[in-house]
Design a protein around this motif. Structure first.
Motif, short mmCIF file in Angstrom:
data_model
loop_
_atom_site.label_atom_id
_atom_site.label_comp_id
_atom_site.label_asym_id
_atom_site.label_seq_id
_atom_site.Cartn_x
_atom_site.Cartn_y
_atom_site.Cartn_z
N GLN A 182 -11.67 -8.70 -0.71
CA GLN A 182 -10.40 -9.23 -0.20
C GLN A 182 -9.84 -8.24 0.82
OE1 GLN A 182 -7.50 -10.03 -3.25
NE2 GLN A 182 -6.22 -11.32 -1.94
N GLU A 183 -10.63 -8.03 1.89
CA GLU A 183 -10.31 -6.97 2.85
C GLU A 183 -9.13 -7.28 3.76
OE1 GLU A 183 -13.33 -7.88 2.01
OE2 GLU A 183 -14.18 -6.02 1.24
N ASP A 184 -8.59 -8.50 3.70
CA ASP A 184 -7.48 -8.84 4.59
C ASP A 184 -6.11 -8.50 3.99
OD1 ASP A 184 -7.86 -10.73 2.60
OD2 ASP A 184 -7.08 -12.39 3.82
N VAL A 185 -6.06 -8.01 2.76
CA VAL A 185 -4.79 -7.61 2.13
C VAL A 185 -4.79 -6.09 1.99
CG1 VAL A 185 -3.29 -7.82 0.12
CG2 VAL A 185 -4.66 -9.78 0.86
N LEU A 186 -3.90 -5.42 2.73
CA LEU A 186 -3.86 -3.97 2.75
C LEU A 186 -2.79 -3.45 1.78
CD1 LEU A 186 -4.01 -3.25 6.61
CD2 LEU A 186 -5.88 -3.67 5.00
N PHE A 187 -3.16 -2.45 1.00
CA PHE A 187 -2.24 -1.76 0.11
C PHE A 187 -1.92 -0.41 0.75
CE2 PHE A 187 -4.26 -4.86 -2.50
CZ PHE A 187 -3.45 -5.11 -3.60
N PRO A 188 -0.77 -0.24 1.43
CA PRO A 188 -0.47 1.06 2.07
C PRO A 188 -0.38 2.18 1.04
CG PRO A 188 1.01 -0.68 2.84
CD PRO A 188 0.29 -1.22 1.66
N VAL A 189 -0.96 3.32 1.36
CA VAL A 189 -0.92 4.51 0.50
C VAL A 189 -0.27 5.64 1.31
CG1 VAL A 189 -2.24 6.17 -0.87
CG2 VAL A 189 -2.99 3.78 -0.73
N LEU A 240 -3.32 11.02 -8.05
CA LEU A 240 -2.49 9.84 -8.20
C LEU A 240 -2.13 9.33 -6.80
CD1 LEU A 240 -1.10 8.12 -10.43
CD2 LEU A 240 0.95 9.47 -10.02
N HIS A 241 -2.50 8.09 -6.50
CA HIS A 241 -2.21 7.48 -5.20
C HIS A 241 -0.97 6.62 -5.33
CE1 HIS A 241 -6.53 8.25 -5.45
NE2 HIS A 241 -6.58 8.32 -4.13
N GLU A 242 0.00 6.84 -4.44
CA GLU A 242 1.20 6.01 -4.44
C GLU A 242 0.95 4.80 -3.53
OE1 GLU A 242 4.86 7.99 -3.68
OE2 GLU A 242 4.20 9.84 -4.64
N ALA A 243 1.41 3.66 -3.97
CA ALA A 243 1.20 2.44 -3.18
C ALA A 243 2.28 1.43 -3.50
CB ALA A 243 -0.18 1.84 -3.46
#
Length: 985
Positions: free
Chosen positions: A583-590, A601-604
């Motif tokens: 599902q590469e079209d939905v970006l989760f900014p980190v 720990l990655h914040e998103a």
């Protein structure tokens, strides 16, 4: 039995209340035993006991500068360096992660902050700002209460030979409000060891429950006390040893929760233990202090130290002995550890300590100039074997102490002169101005303690404007808060419970080795690979572990591996984004990644739902990462260049970098000169121009221990550790025979770096300031920003050159000369604030200072000539008399004042007031009253009467004054001036 126990408890409580003061004269032995071993032997016996008998690992004392702990000004307890273990945040790859049972003697300073003994030092026989804390620790349940108590009892009674009947113990008696039961286990352990039941007493949480802070690990403690009185009457107790059993965590809501792992943390002050073993009633009578006290007597020629306190200490001589002896130890230890007297934080506290020592040595002991520095070798001789850094830096300590002592004495003399000048201007009942006192203080220009200023005024019978001083202090605090660097947001954190749960489940630390997976393309650009990972755990904003998060929810992601660099070692965290696989079209900014106990720990912010078990792909922001790589490699080159320029002993004090700029703190004997700054830049440019390879390799930490020239900081490094070497392969750099680390930059570093130095492009140091005496902070930019800084510097240099040319041609017009002077001021402001090479800024500032002085001289000459013409004209218009009131055309108030002065010089019996009309109805006013006029006739009152008539203001003295106003009727103003003067005359 119960009644006697209760009575004993009451006696013990009373003894506790007075335990800080070891009453009476200090030099009265309370033991008939022969003097035992020296303080060195006592320290060695403690360490040998835990190492040889009980298998403890000996760890060295850390610096008194807290390592990565902004909550502390100084290390103030032995447990400070082990906080990461208590909090569960220790790097699992580090040497510290393997600690199970350790012991050491830790240098501690308690001055400023929550634990502050500074003002108590000298008043009694026991307080110190610097002390040594002997301690033993057991981590992760290695041993607990029974073993800790048994070892302590064995050491005190069998090794040190303290009679058992002189020892008392206390334990935690419970806290019903907190739901905590009494620590009967500790009580029973002491009884089983043979401690008399009447000497085992319980106390509440104030005395026997230890807490790290408002939140965090905590637990009951048991304390061992020594009875100074012995069998001679009511117990007189001093605490010797505190054994803390860390088993709870204080939560943010105030509740207590059990810790995942239990620990033992003990601490015993060496100075107090030595006093007990050497049979003295004062720590100052031990061999830790007696060499200093003898040196003070010899250096000052005062009567011997007698250990008096309070009213018995006439002239406060013995108090001064204690203050100077304590403070020179603190100064020596702190400077050796890189904390030098300065203007804020710990350096400011150290500055106050030094000034307090100078005051007592000069004012009470009548010490000669330079006396404090002469005591440093005595401190080095006493403590140098235990803490070798004292010997290494002894010359620097002497220089800094002596320089600061001389500067303070000069300030003191100047301050007395300013006070005398101010008092001559005050009336009999006037308060001393708060502004003047503030300018004299540590917060102002001269650095005198305010209590000293108040004492100097008290001696002269003058009262200080305390309300005004409080207002200035409040304004200063507000200014500092506005100027302070904004506190970085902490972001999501894994608390001790979350970390303990992960460890209980056997979750391995995050594999972040993919952060080093990047390469150079043939074109010269960098290629950063992606990283596929699995979501192991999700956390909400409050740190709660959850199986899934919904759309729009801010969360923390724990993955099995990552290519993100988590902020550490002074390098900013990576940022970027992740996508779900498929599902590469939905970006989760980190925006950030943080390391907590080896877990990244990655914040998103989740644009869609995410759950544990999802496969994700991570992408770092390549431009951001490359910017950090450039700055980090440039930081290493800068460190190397500073050593090349200033000498191999130059030490880094800290650094921080992001893609915009880098900050580098370095220990320096003096501010860097423009020539040194330029040389440092040149050395970096040379390495950049050679486009040398940057080698990185993980090696066993032990291999790096004895490499000459290898750079490392006072940090906890992982094992294996990553070595970064410029121009020389790591294996060659670590070869003892090669000496390569002396010839190039070789450092221990976990950061991400360029693969070749050429990509740095250029480096320009754009800022420099003294954080404290002995520490300089440099700001630098690289690449395109560096080129722009050089261009700005060249443009400003050309402007300064053009201004110098204009000035050399001269001017016959005051207005033109004033315009040129203003241009100099504008250029000075531009040079002060521009992003440009610091060496060039310093050179241009020096040039502009000379040019400004020449411009001002030219203006004064032109104004004096113009004033002479106006004076001649006025003298022709006015016959001799007691008064001249008139108008004159001038371009400035400065010229008008000169005309008035020249008139009074030519006609000394004449009082003069002149008005000068300006555009838009503005009027300038200047006046001077003649010598010998009535005391009621003052220039300031005369100018005020006239300027008030014109709706303006005036200022000045009894003889000369000036002012401004606005009026369309100059004749009315002149009539007011004449009428006022004639009335006074």
């Amino acid at each position: 039995m119960a009644a006697s126990m209760a009575a004993a408890a009451r006696r013990l409580r009373r003894a506790f209340r007075r335990s800080p003061l070891w009453g009476g004269l200090s030099r009265r032995p309370f033991s008939s035993e022969p003097p035992p071993a020296s303080a060195t032997a006592v320290r060695d016996a403690f360490l040998s006991f835990f190492r040889d008998r009980h298998g403890h690992r000996l760890v060295p004392s850390t610096s008194v500068r807290p390592r990565g702990d902004p909550s502390l000004l100084f290390v103030n307890a032995g447990m400070n360096q082990f906080k990461p273990i208590f909090l569960g945040t220790v790097d699992p790859r580090s040497e510290m992660a393997g600690f199970r049972r350790v012991a050491n003697s830790q240098k501690c300073v308690r001055a400023g902050g929550r634990h502050n003994d500074l003002e108590d030092v000298g008043r009694d026989l026991s307080h110190h700002t610097f002390f040594e804390m002997l301690g033993n620790w057991a981590f992760g349940g290695e041993y607990f209460k029974e073993e800790a108590c048994r070892m302590a009892w064995e050491l005190l009674t069998q090794v040190y030979g303290i009679p058992e009947d002189r020892l008392w113990v206390s334990y935690f008696g419970g806290d019903p409000k907190a739901g905590l039961d009494p620590d009967l286990e500790s009580r029973d352990i002491w009884l089983s060891l043979g401690v008399c039941a009447s000497h085992v007493l319980s106390f509440g949480p104030q005395e026997n429950f230890w807490e790290m802070g408002n939140t965090g690990p905590c637990g009951p403690c048991t304390e061992i006390h020594y009875d100074l009185a012995g069998r001679g009457g009511a117990p007189q107790l001093v605490e010797l040893w505190n054994l803390v059993f860390i088993q709870h965590n204080r939560e943010a809501d105030g509740s207590l929760q059990p810790l995942p792992q239990r620990h033992v943390d003990t601490g015993m002050g060496l100075e107090r233990l030595v006093a007990v073993l050497q049979g003295t009633r004062s720590t100052y009578d031990t061999d830790l202090f007696s060499p200093l006290l003898d040196a003070i007597q010899q250096g000052c020629g005062v009567s011997p130290y007698l250990g008096r306190v309070g009213a018995a200490d006439e002239g406060r001589t013995d108090m001064a002995y204690r203050v100077v002896a304590d403070h020179i130890r603190t100064l020596s230890v702190c400077i050796a550890d890189g904390v030098c007297p300065g203007m804020s934080g710990a350096p400011l506290v150290l500055r106050r300590i030094l000034r307090r020592a100078v005051r007592f040595s000069t004012e009470v002991l009548r010490a000669p100039p330079g006396f404090l520095g002469s005591l440093v070798p005595v401190v080095v001789e006493t403590l140098g074997d235990a803490y070798p850094e004292l010997r290494k830096h002894s010359a620097q300590i002497v220089n800094l102490v002596s320089e600061d002592e001389a500067a303070f004495l000069a300030s003191l003399q100047r301050g007395r002169h300013i006070i005398d000048q101010t008092l001559r201007r005050l009336g009999p009942s006037d308060l001393f101005p708060a502004e003047v006192a503030w300018s004299l203080s540590l917060s102002g220009n001269l650095g005198l303690p305010l209590d000293l200023v108040e004492l100097m005024l008290e001696e002269k019978g003058v009262q200080l404007d305390s309300a005004g001083l409080a207002r200035l202090a409040q304004e200063e605090a507000q200014h500092r808060s506005r100027q302070a660097e904004p506190a970085q947001e902490r972001g999501l954190q894994l608390n001790v419970h979350a970390l303990g749960e992960l460890q209980r489940r056997g979750v391995p630390p995050t594999d972040d080795s993919p952060k080093y997976s990047y390469s150079l393309r043939p074109s010269g650009g960098y290629e950063f690979g992606t990283c596929e990972a699995q979501v192991l755990q999700l956390y909400t904003e409050d740190g709660t572990a959850v199986a899934s998060v919904g759309k729009g929810q801010r969360c923390g992601l724990l993955l099995d591996k990552t290519n993100f660099y988590a902020e550490q070692g002074g390098q900013a965290s990576d940022r970027g984004y992740l996508v779900r696989v498929g599902q590469e079209d939905v970006l989760f900014p980190v925006p950030r990644a943080q390391v907590c106990g080896g877990f990244i720990l990655h914040e998103a912010v989740a644009p869609e739902g995410l759950k544990v078990g999802d496969q994700v792909q991570l992408h770092v922001d390549e431009a951001w990462r490359l910017g950090c790589m450039e700055k980090h490699t440039a930081t290493h080159l800068l460190n190397w260049a500073l050593r090349q320029t200033l000498g191999p002993g130059t030490e880094q004090q800290g650094s921080h970098l992001n893609p915009e700029r880098l900050r580098f703190d370095v220990a320096t004997q003096a501010p860097l000169t423009p020539e040194q700054l330029r040389a440092v830049e040149g050395t970096v440019q040379e390495a950049v121009g050679q486009d040398e390879a940057v080698y990185m390799e993980e090696v066993a930490l032990a291999r790096t221990a004895h490499i000459p020239g290898l750079r490392f900081l006072d940090e906890v490094y992982p094992d294996p550790v990553r070595v970064v070497s410029v121009g020389v392969p790591v294996a060659e750099a670590l070869d003892l025979a090669s000496q390569a680390a002396l010839q190039t930059s070789v450092e221990l570093c976990c950061g991400t770096h360029l693969l070749r130095t050429g990509a740095v492009g250029d480096l320009v140091i754009v800022g420099e300031r003294q954080l404290s005496r002995g520490t300089t902070r440099l700001l630098a930019v690289t690449g395109e920003q560096a080129q722009q800084a050089r261009e700005v510097g060249q443009a400003l240099a050309q402007e300064v050159g053009a201004a110098a040319e204009r000035l050399s041609r001269g001017s016959q017009d005051v207005v033109e000369a004033q315009r040129l002077s203003k241009d100099m001021g504008r250029l000075t402001d531009a040079v002060d604030t521009a992003v440009m090479p610091q060496w060039q800024r310093r050179e241009l500032q020096a040039t502009l200072k000379v040019l400004q002085r020449r411009a001002n001289t030219a203006i004064r000459k032109l104004e004096t000539g113009q004033a002479a013409q106006k004076t001649q004209e006025l003298l022709r218009r006015h016959s001799e008399g007691p008064l001249i009131v008139d108008t004159v055309s001038t371009e400035s108030l400065s010229v008008l004042v000169k005309v008035v002065r020249q008139l009074c010089e030519r006609a000394p019996r004449t009082s003069v007031l002149l008005l000068s009309p300006q555009p838009l109805g503005h009027v300038l006013c200047a006046c001077q009253v003649a010598q010998g006029t009535t005391p009621a006739f003052t220039a300031e009152a005369w100018a005020l009467a006239v300027c008030s008539h014109m709706g303006g203001k005036a200022w000045g003295s009894q003889v000369v004054a000036q002012g401004t106003g606005t009026t369309a009727d100059l004749e009315a103003a002149l009539r007011t001036a004449r009428a006022y003067a004639l009335n006074q005359l």
